[in-house]
Scaffold this active site. Structure first.
Site, PDB file in Angstrom:
ATOM      1  N   PHE A 139       0.857  -1.192   0.000  1.00  0.00           N
ATOM      2  CA  PHE A 139       0.000   0.000   0.000  1.00  0.00           C
ATOM      3  C   PHE A 139       0.887   1.234   0.000  1.00  0.00           C
ATOM      4  O   PHE A 139       1.714   1.414   0.891  1.00  0.00           O
ATOM      5  CB  PHE A 139      -0.942   0.038   1.205  1.00  0.00           C
ATOM      6  CG  PHE A 139      -1.865   1.216   1.161  1.00  0.00           C
ATOM      7  CD1 PHE A 139      -2.990   1.192   0.347  1.00  0.00           C
ATOM      8  CD2 PHE A 139      -1.585   2.366   1.884  1.00  0.00           C
ATOM      9  CE1 PHE A 139      -3.831   2.300   0.271  1.00  0.00           C
ATOM     10  CE2 PHE A 139      -2.425   3.480   1.807  1.00  0.00           C
ATOM     11  CZ  PHE A 139      -3.543   3.442   1.007  1.00  0.00           C
ATOM     12  N   ASP A 224       9.247   2.654   1.893  1.00  0.00           N
ATOM     13  CA  ASP A 224       8.079   3.406   2.344  1.00  0.00           C
ATOM     14  C   ASP A 224       7.953   3.204   3.856  1.00  0.00           C
ATOM     15  O   ASP A 224       7.489   2.174   4.323  1.00  0.00           O
ATOM     16  CB  ASP A 224       6.833   2.894   1.598  1.00  0.00           C
ATOM     17  CG  ASP A 224       5.553   3.625   2.010  1.00  0.00           C
ATOM     18  OD1 ASP A 224       5.546   4.253   3.087  1.00  0.00           O
ATOM     19  OD2 ASP A 224       4.564   3.549   1.258  1.00  0.00           O
ATOM     20  N   LYS A 253       2.562   9.629   8.410  1.00  0.00           N
ATOM     21  CA  LYS A 253       1.734   9.310   9.590  1.00  0.00           C
ATOM     22  C   LYS A 253       2.155   9.937  10.926  1.00  0.00           C
ATOM     23  O   LYS A 253       1.603  10.945  11.315  1.00  0.00           O
ATOM     24  CB  LYS A 253       1.573   7.797   9.704  1.00  0.00           C
ATOM     25  CG  LYS A 253       0.708   7.246   8.566  1.00  0.00           C
ATOM     26  CD  LYS A 253       0.143   5.892   8.837  1.00  0.00           C
ATOM     27  CE  LYS A 253      -1.012   5.563   7.914  1.00  0.00           C
ATOM     28  NZ  LYS A 253      -0.636   5.034   6.602  1.00  0.00           N
TER      29      LYS A 253
END
Ligand SMILES: *Cc1c(COP(=O)(O)O)cnc(C)c1O
Length: 398
Positions: A139, A224, A253
């Site tokens: 993702f 990532d 995040k």
């Protein structure tokens, strides 16, 4: 407003991309606790999907934001920004990167990383090196290029034709990966622990082979770290757990402790691919967002939160593995630090989630068999012990 009124308003005016949400609306938080419109208290084991590393209403973050709001929120990057420069320095001093660029979200950071990999080879007069290999079930975000990078058909199907140049291979299958590497390969992009598809760590041996392959074939390794970064996995960045150093890595995040911010972080020679005018942003790294990032680093240092993530993650996993011995429903406990996935044998994830919600716990699920636990890094043993007790009770009455 009460919950029903908010739900009615949402149904009427908000685009329905999130479907039927959990029927709860939180109105305040303190530490690891959140409170809803009805005044009910919950322990937060989701942390806004691995965002609220400091929990809620943390004094250092609050103070920094108040101070910044009283001075200046935004100026544009046409002018120098003190917090932006200082936060870039913080990241560089604590990582494998030499240079940083700030964006507003994870997807935007990944866009920046993909553009940087491409422009790096373009400037080296190797424009043919433009392909990016990513993994199945990965993702990487929701922009069009990131949807193309994401190895999950469900996110891609309605948006075809997709941005070209992305190739997907199964995770932990080195043969499959090396089979698609050509002279056109610019980068291999991966999450070291796939978060959205169920907390699945890559195998050490596989990662080592990928690193070697990248060196041999002049391919950039993009990690990532949007979810795994900022202490989540018991190290500041997850690549430390694997003993590797990426050429480019991305953050978002937890970086702003809840304030939107993303970052593209790269080694100097690669970062040099971006020259004036090659990339940009209006909001990225503005004084408010970067004040938040600096406050997160300050709290990490003053409260030793990365160390706490490592210690509490280890303790939590031990307790869950002990629980697994007596509860046959738990098939596997996996993850690193405070990024934990519990895979169940039968499709009971939603039932467990709702039972926990009833008992005052917020957790995440992936599909119908996986529970996802990504609590704030400030968590302590007492809270973990209580969670284990309540979880045990729920599993017994399934
Ligand atoms: C959450 C996430 C993203 C996307 O971040 P947004 O801020 O939602 O754009 C990208 N990659 C990973 C690994 C993520 O967990």
């Amino acid at each position: 407003m009460n919950l029903q009124a908010i739900m009615d308003l949402d149904e009427r005016y908000y685009m329905n991309t999130f479907g039927k949400r959990t029927p709860v609306c939180f109105t305040k938080g303190k530490g690891i606790y959140v409170y809803d419109t009805e005044g009910k208290k919950y322990v937060d084991f989701l942390a806004g999907i691995a965002v609220n590393a400091l929990g809620h209403s943390h004094k250092i973050l609050k103070k920094a934001l108040h101070k910044q709001v009283n001075k200046l929120i935004h100026t544009s990057s046409l002018y120098y920004i003190e917090n932006q420069a200082k936060l870039a320095e913080k990241i560089v001093h604590n990582s494998a990167a030499d240079k940083v660029f700030f964006a507003n979200s994870g997807a935007e950071a990944n866009e920046g990383a993909i553009k940087l990999a491409k422009i790096y080879f373009y400037k080296k007069n190797q424009p043919e090196k433009h392909e990016i290999i990513t993994l199945d079930n990965s993702f990487h975000g929701r922009t069009l290029a990131c949807v193309a990078a994401t190895g999950q058909e469900k996110y891609q199907k309605p948006y075809k034709p997709l941005t070209p140049g992305f190739i997907h291979v199964p995770a932990n299958d080195f043969e499959a990966l090396s089979a698609v590497v050509t002279e056109n390969t610019a980068a291999i992009m991966m999450e070291l622990i796939q978060g959205e598809s169920g907390v699945r760590p890559l195998e050490q041996d596989y990662v080592d082979k990928v690193v070697t392959l990248c060196k041999e074939k002049d391919i950039l390794l993009i990690v990532d770290e949007i979810q795994t970064g900022m202490g989540r996995t018991g190290a500041l960045f997850c690549y430390e757990n694997y003993g590797i150093t990426p050429d480019i890595f991305t953050l978002a995040k937890a970086l702003g402790g809840g304030v939107p911010i993303g970052a593209v972080c790269a080694k100097a020679d690669i970062a040099a691919g971006f020259e004036p005018g090659d990339h940009g942003t209006t909001f990225g790294g503005n004084p408010l967002a970067t004040a938040a990032g600096l406050a997160v680093f300050q709290a990490f240092e003053e409260e030793k939160l990365v160390e706490n993530s490592r210690a509490m993650g280890k303790y939590f996993k031990e307790q869950l593995v002990a629980l697994q011995v007596e509860c046959k429903e738990i098939q596997q406990v996996r993850g690193m630090g405070l990024m934990i996935g519990i895979e169940c044998r039968s499709p009971v994830a939603k039932v467990i989630q709702l039972s926990l919600l009833d008992k005052g716990y917020v957790i995440g699920t992936v599909g119908d068999r996986i529970l996802r636990l990504v609590p704030p890094l400030i968590i302590d043993k007492k809270i973990i012990n209580q969670f284990i007790k309540d979880m045990q009770q729920i599993l017994q009455t399934l």
